[in-house]
Design a protein around this motif. Structure first.
Motif, PDB file in Angstrom:
ATOM      1  N   ILE A  87      18.807 -40.808 -32.210  1.00 28.88           N
ATOM      2  CA  ILE A  87      18.577 -39.764 -31.212  1.00 28.88           C
ATOM      3  C   ILE A  87      17.391 -40.186 -30.352  1.00 28.88           C
ATOM      4  O   ILE A  87      16.362 -40.624 -30.868  1.00 28.88           O
ATOM      5  CB  ILE A  87      18.317 -38.402 -31.875  1.00 28.88           C
ATOM      6  CG1 ILE A  87      19.602 -37.922 -32.586  1.00 28.88           C
ATOM      7  CG2 ILE A  87      17.872 -37.368 -30.849  1.00 28.88           C
ATOM      8  CD1 ILE A  87      19.439 -36.643 -33.378  1.00 28.88           C
ATOM      9  N   LEU A  88      17.561 -40.070 -29.041  1.00 30.66           N
ATOM     10  CA  LEU A  88      16.530 -40.500 -28.107  1.00 30.66           C
ATOM     11  C   LEU A  88      15.204 -39.801 -28.410  1.00 30.66           C
ATOM     12  O   LEU A  88      15.149 -38.583 -28.569  1.00 30.66           O
ATOM     13  CB  LEU A  88      16.976 -40.188 -26.673  1.00 30.66           C
ATOM     14  CG  LEU A  88      16.172 -40.825 -25.546  1.00 30.66           C
ATOM     15  CD1 LEU A  88      16.390 -42.330 -25.508  1.00 30.66           C
ATOM     16  CD2 LEU A  88      16.561 -40.196 -24.204  1.00 30.66           C
ATOM     17  N   LYS A  89      14.123 -40.577 -28.489  1.00 28.92           N
ATOM     18  CA  LYS A  89      12.813 -40.019 -28.813  1.00 28.92           C
ATOM     19  C   LYS A  89      12.189 -39.342 -27.593  1.00 28.92           C
ATOM     20  O   LYS A  89      12.255 -39.858 -26.475  1.00 28.92           O
ATOM     21  CB  LYS A  89      11.866 -41.125 -29.289  1.00 28.92           C
ATOM     22  CG  LYS A  89      12.213 -41.746 -30.618  1.00 28.92           C
ATOM     23  CD  LYS A  89      11.103 -42.712 -31.042  1.00 28.92           C
ATOM     24  CE  LYS A  89      11.450 -43.424 -32.342  1.00 28.92           C
ATOM     25  NZ  LYS A  89      12.463 -44.480 -32.151  1.00 28.92           N
ATOM     26  N   LEU A  90      11.583 -38.197 -27.839  1.00 29.92           N
ATOM     27  CA  LEU A  90      10.776 -37.502 -26.832  1.00 29.92           C
ATOM     28  C   LEU A  90       9.320 -37.676 -27.226  1.00 29.92           C
ATOM     29  O   LEU A  90       8.894 -37.254 -28.299  1.00 29.92           O
ATOM     30  CB  LEU A  90      11.144 -36.015 -26.802  1.00 29.92           C
ATOM     31  CG  LEU A  90      10.283 -35.119 -25.916  1.00 29.92           C
ATOM     32  CD1 LEU A  90      10.486 -35.461 -24.440  1.00 29.92           C
ATOM     33  CD2 LEU A  90      10.598 -33.650 -26.172  1.00 29.92           C
ATOM     34  N   PHE A  91       8.531 -38.321 -26.361  1.00 32.76           N
ATOM     35  CA  PHE A  91       7.132 -38.604 -26.662  1.00 32.76           C
ATOM     36  C   PHE A  91       6.169 -37.530 -26.157  1.00 32.76           C
ATOM     37  O   PHE A  91       5.164 -37.239 -26.801  1.00 32.76           O
ATOM     38  CB  PHE A  91       6.717 -39.953 -26.062  1.00 32.76           C
ATOM     39  CG  PHE A  91       7.452 -41.124 -26.628  1.00 32.76           C
ATOM     40  CD1 PHE A  91       7.426 -41.394 -27.982  1.00 32.76           C
ATOM     41  CD2 PHE A  91       8.175 -41.971 -25.795  1.00 32.76           C
ATOM     42  CE1 PHE A  91       8.095 -42.489 -28.503  1.00 32.76           C
ATOM     43  CE2 PHE A  91       8.848 -43.074 -26.305  1.00 32.76           C
ATOM     44  CZ  PHE A  91       8.812 -43.335 -27.668  1.00 32.76           C
ATOM     45  N   ASN A  92       6.484 -36.961 -24.982  1.00 29.69           N
ATOM     46  CA  ASN A  92       5.522 -36.057 -24.375  1.00 29.69           C
ATOM     47  C   ASN A  92       6.214 -35.186 -23.337  1.00 29.69           C
ATOM     48  O   ASN A  92       7.285 -35.557 -22.805  1.00 29.69           O
ATOM     49  CB  ASN A  92       4.394 -36.848 -23.709  1.00 29.69           C
ATOM     50  CG  ASN A  92       3.056 -36.170 -23.835  1.00 29.69           C
ATOM     51  OD1 ASN A  92       2.981 -34.946 -23.941  1.00 29.69           O
ATOM     52  ND2 ASN A  92       1.992 -36.957 -23.836  1.00 29.69           N
ATOM     53  N   VAL A  93       5.626 -34.038 -23.053  1.00 33.81           N
ATOM     54  CA  VAL A  93       6.148 -33.124 -22.033  1.00 33.81           C
ATOM     55  C   VAL A  93       4.990 -32.652 -21.162  1.00 33.81           C
ATOM     56  O   VAL A  93       3.931 -32.269 -21.678  1.00 33.81           O
ATOM     57  CB  VAL A  93       6.846 -31.903 -22.668  1.00 33.81           C
ATOM     58  CG1 VAL A  93       7.324 -30.936 -21.585  1.00 33.81           C
ATOM     59  CG2 VAL A  93       8.018 -32.329 -23.536  1.00 33.81           C
ATOM     60  N   PHE A  94       5.185 -32.705 -19.849  1.00 34.81           N
ATOM     61  CA  PHE A  94       4.214 -32.187 -18.887  1.00 34.81           C
ATOM     62  C   PHE A  94       4.943 -31.155 -18.028  1.00 34.81           C
ATOM     63  O   PHE A  94       6.048 -31.410 -17.546  1.00 34.81           O
ATOM     64  CB  PHE A  94       3.667 -33.301 -17.992  1.00 34.81           C
ATOM     65  CG  PHE A  94       2.926 -34.370 -18.745  1.00 34.81           C
ATOM     66  CD1 PHE A  94       1.548 -34.293 -18.920  1.00 34.81           C
ATOM     67  CD2 PHE A  94       3.604 -35.456 -19.291  1.00 34.81           C
ATOM     68  CE1 PHE A  94       0.866 -35.285 -19.618  1.00 34.81           C
ATOM     69  CE2 PHE A  94       2.931 -36.451 -19.986  1.00 34.81           C
ATOM     70  CZ  PHE A  94       1.554 -36.349 -20.152  1.00 34.81           C
ATOM     71  N   GLU A  95       4.328 -30.012 -17.827  1.00 35.87           N
ATOM     72  CA  GLU A  95       5.023 -28.950 -17.097  1.00 35.87           C
ATOM     73  C   GLU A  95       4.041 -28.067 -16.338  1.00 35.87           C
ATOM     74  O   GLU A  95       2.934 -27.792 -16.808  1.00 35.87           O
ATOM     75  CB  GLU A  95       5.831 -28.099 -18.079  1.00 35.87           C
ATOM     76  CG  GLU A  95       6.730 -27.075 -17.418  1.00 35.87           C
ATOM     77  CD  GLU A  95       7.658 -26.357 -18.382  1.00 35.87           C
ATOM     78  OE1 GLU A  95       8.599 -25.709 -17.920  1.00 35.87           O
ATOM     79  OE2 GLU A  95       7.435 -26.471 -19.615  1.00 35.87           O
ATOM     80  N   ASN A  96       4.473 -27.651 -15.148  1.00 38.39           N
ATOM     81  CA  ASN A  96       3.799 -26.575 -14.424  1.00 38.39           C
ATOM     82  C   ASN A  96       4.883 -25.697 -13.807  1.00 38.39           C
ATOM     83  O   ASN A  96       6.061 -25.825 -14.144  1.00 38.39           O
ATOM     84  CB  ASN A  96       2.814 -27.122 -13.390  1.00 38.39           C
ATOM     85  CG  ASN A  96       3.489 -27.994 -12.341  1.00 38.39           C
ATOM     86  OD1 ASN A  96       4.704 -27.912 -12.117  1.00 38.39           O
ATOM     87  ND2 ASN A  96       2.714 -28.827 -11.673  1.00 38.39           N
ATOM     88  N   ASP A  97       4.514 -24.806 -12.903  1.00 34.27           N
ATOM     89  CA  ASP A  97       5.493 -23.871 -12.344  1.00 34.27           C
ATOM     90  C   ASP A  97       6.585 -24.572 -11.544  1.00 34.27           C
ATOM     91  O   ASP A  97       7.707 -24.073 -11.441  1.00 34.27           O
ATOM     92  CB  ASP A  97       4.791 -22.848 -11.444  1.00 34.27           C
ATOM     93  CG  ASP A  97       3.920 -21.888 -12.237  1.00 34.27           C
ATOM     94  OD1 ASP A  97       4.143 -21.767 -13.456  1.00 34.27           O
ATOM     95  OD2 ASP A  97       3.009 -21.276 -11.636  1.00 34.27           O
ATOM     96  N   ASP A  98       6.256 -25.720 -10.967  1.00 33.62           N
ATOM     97  CA  ASP A  98       7.196 -26.383 -10.060  1.00 33.62           C
ATOM     98  C   ASP A  98       7.936 -27.569 -10.660  1.00 33.62           C
ATOM     99  O   ASP A  98       9.014 -27.942 -10.179  1.00 33.62           O
ATOM    100  CB  ASP A  98       6.454 -26.871  -8.809  1.00 33.62           C
ATOM    101  CG  ASP A  98       5.836 -25.724  -8.032  1.00 33.62           C
ATOM    102  OD1 ASP A  98       6.493 -24.675  -7.929  1.00 33.62           O
ATOM    103  OD2 ASP A  98       4.701 -25.881  -7.557  1.00 33.62           O
TER     104      ASP A  98
END
Length: 265
Positions: A70-81
């Motif tokens: 399963i493809l690894k997810l290392f990090n998530v960055f998020e804001n309103d847009d």
């Protein structure tokens, strides 16, 4: 968001485009590894269902980690847009790119479907149904290990539960075994080079699924072993109660033999 992302990663060229955004090759100085950064502009999404998919995908991928297929997810960055998911970098060619060139040998197909079934089995054990299995969502790393990707349509489902609606390819009937059906369709295409059901539209294909039995045209499947055909019948089975689970498929003799053309006793 971009400033925060650029603080942690060096961004390079675009390497792909998805339904919702752009995929960029990036470098992580901390790990000294290249990664893929999937960047989505949320401001252009007016459909509530699309926004829900975006919010759900990183949560589901985090729940599934770690698994070698399963493809690894290392990090998530998020804001309103915007939303950026930092993912394992894979080779540019997908399973789709492989199977449009030629049918695969039975050992080649068995190796791929075994890894895919391992990923599906893991998903189902934690209550996740992918719902959009197709060759374009099957990636490979530099060592040729299969990586299941794109969990935007995935759902959580309780044991014995079911789902409603139609997502992705129309080769479906709904509980977690929908993923086994779709994997069986991919195995059929890998071995024969053609899909098992035909139609000019999704509804026509769905009608063909409902009225037709699985067939193996002699011209195409002449050299495919009885064991492989037996597994296909058990994965692409209209009766959900009789259709194999992912774990049952993994225990089939054809899978256990690595695609050796042994007859079914």
């Amino acid at each position: 968001m971009y400033d925060t992302l650029k603080d942690s990663y060096q961004l390079f060229e675009e390497i792909g485009r998805g339904r919702f955004g752009t995929i960029i090759r990036a470098f992580c100085p901390n790990s000294a590894e290249f990664v893929a950064c999937k960047i989505i502009d949320k401001s252009g999404l007016t459909d509530a269902q699309d926004r829900a998919c975006l919010e759900k995908e990183p949560k589901i991928m985090s729940l599934l980690a770690p698994h070698p297929n399963i493809l690894k997810l290392f990090n998530v960055f998020e804001n309103d847009d915007s939303l950026a998911m930092v993912l394992e970098l894979c080779e540019p060619t997908t399973l789709y790119d492989r199977i449009i060139k030629r049918p695969l040998s039975e050992p080649e197909a068995a190796s791929i479907i075994k890894q895919l079934l391992e990923a599906i089995s893991h998903c189902h054990r934690v209550g996740v149904v992918h719902r959009d299995l197709k060759p374009e969502n099957i990636l490979f790393d530099s060592r040729n290990n299969l990586k299941l990707a794109d969990f935007g349509s995935a759902e959580w489902v309780s044991e014995g539960g079911s789902m409603e609606g139609v997502v992705g390819t129309p080769y479906r009937a709904y509980n977690e075994k929908v993923d086994v059906w779709s994997a069986g369709v991919m195995l059929y295409i890998m071995l024969g080079g053609i899909p098992p059901f035909y139609g000019e539209s999704a509804s026509e294909i769905f009608e063909a699924v409902l009225r037709g039995n699985l067939r193996f045209p002699p011209k195409v499947f002449r050299s495919v072993s009885p064991a492989a055909k037996d597994l296909l019948r058990k994965m692409i089975c209209r009766d959900v109660s009789r259709r194999f689970s992912a774990d049952q498929a993994l225990r089939h003799p054809w899978i256990l033999s690595g695609g050796e053309a042994n007859p079914i006793d």
